[in-house]
Design an enzyme around this catalytic site. Structure first.
Site, PDB file in Angstrom:
ATOM      1  N   SER A 173       0.817  -1.220   0.000  1.00 25.38           N
ATOM      2  CA  SER A 173       0.000   0.000   0.000  1.00 25.38           C
ATOM      3  C   SER A 173       0.851   1.271   0.000  1.00 25.38           C
ATOM      4  O   SER A 173       0.419   2.299   0.517  1.00 25.38           O
ATOM      5  CB  SER A 173      -0.932   0.049   1.226  1.00 25.38           C
ATOM      6  OG  SER A 173      -1.548  -1.185   1.427  1.00 25.38           O
ATOM      7  N   ARG A 174       2.038   1.168  -0.517  1.00 27.22           N
ATOM      8  CA  ARG A 174       2.966   2.312  -0.560  1.00 27.22           C
ATOM      9  C   ARG A 174       3.333   2.844   0.826  1.00 27.22           C
ATOM     10  O   ARG A 174       3.855   3.958   0.961  1.00 27.22           O
ATOM     11  CB  ARG A 174       2.399   3.437  -1.435  1.00 27.22           C
ATOM     12  CG  ARG A 174       2.136   3.003  -2.877  1.00 27.22           C
ATOM     13  CD  ARG A 174       1.780   4.181  -3.747  1.00 27.22           C
ATOM     14  NE  ARG A 174       2.880   5.145  -3.835  1.00 27.22           N
ATOM     15  CZ  ARG A 174       3.916   5.024  -4.648  1.00 27.22           C
ATOM     16  NH1 ARG A 174       4.022   3.983  -5.446  1.00 27.22           N
ATOM     17  NH2 ARG A 174       4.860   5.927  -4.674  1.00 27.22           N
TER      18      ARG A 174
END
Ligand SMILES: Cc1cc2nc3c(=O)[nH]c(=O)nc-3n(C[C@H](O)[C@H](O)[C@H](O)COP(=O)(O)O)c2cc1C
Length: 167
Positions: free
Chosen positions: A144-145
């Protein structure tokens, strides 16, 4: 590693060099002392370096001051290099414009002849540099970065200050 240097006027350049040693003093690489990066370092003795492992999604960033390695350190590494690499060091006026490949090959033949019966010593214009880090950042890719970034920053007297940065 990718090594970035900068002219005194602030014009940056980057290239790959081999990180040959990591020790208490810092990151050691070897190069020509008259090429582009060497001219940068002479007038602006700071550098940044990047190591990147795509499969592990890891990056290490380093920033710090650069100084020349001792002649003894450069000699001992030069001695360990294969003979053709030693001759190549003599034959290449790194970062200079040359007329063609033949020019290099002729220089190689000339230095091969010169050192035929004696040890190929290290040219005075080639040796090591050490980057003494003042900042090191470890980056780890995550889902999710929301990647991890842990920065080590050298404080004035407190040693390393460790901080987490937003990705
Ligand atoms: C995989 C790889 C390793 C390299 N290792 C070195 C090195 O250890 N030292 C070096 O001077 N150049 C090395 N080079 C060449 C440099 O990237 C660069 O072309 C050269 O140092 C001249 O840079 P400069 O004109 O900015 O001084 C390497 C290049 C590659 C692609």
């Amino acid at each position: 590693m990718t090594l970035a240097t900068c002219t005194a006027e602030g014009k940056p350049s980057a290239r790959i060099v081999l990180l040959k040693e990591l020790n208490k003093e810092g990151l050691v690489f070897f190069t020509n002392y008259q090429g582009h990066k060497a001219k940068d370092i002479l007038s602006n003795p700071y550098a940044a370096a990047i190591l990147f492992w795509a499969d592990l999604e890891r990056q290490v960033r380093v920033e710090g001051q650069v100084k020349k390695a001792t002649a003894e350190r450069s000699d001992s590494y030069f001695k360990s290099r294969p003979q053709l690499s030693k001759l190549g060091t003599w034959a290449s006026p790194q970062s200079s414009v040359i007329p063609n490949r033949k020019y290099l090959e002729q220089l190689m033949t000339m230095f091969n002849e010169k050192f035929k019966d004696k040890e190929t010593e290290r040219p005075a214009n080639w040796g090591g540099y050490i980057i003494k880090p003042t900042l090191v950042e470890f980056w780890q890719g995550r889902e999710s970065r929301l990647h991890d970034r842990i920065q080590y920053r050298l404080g004035n007297s407190d040693g390393w200050i460790i901080e987490r940065l937003a990705p």
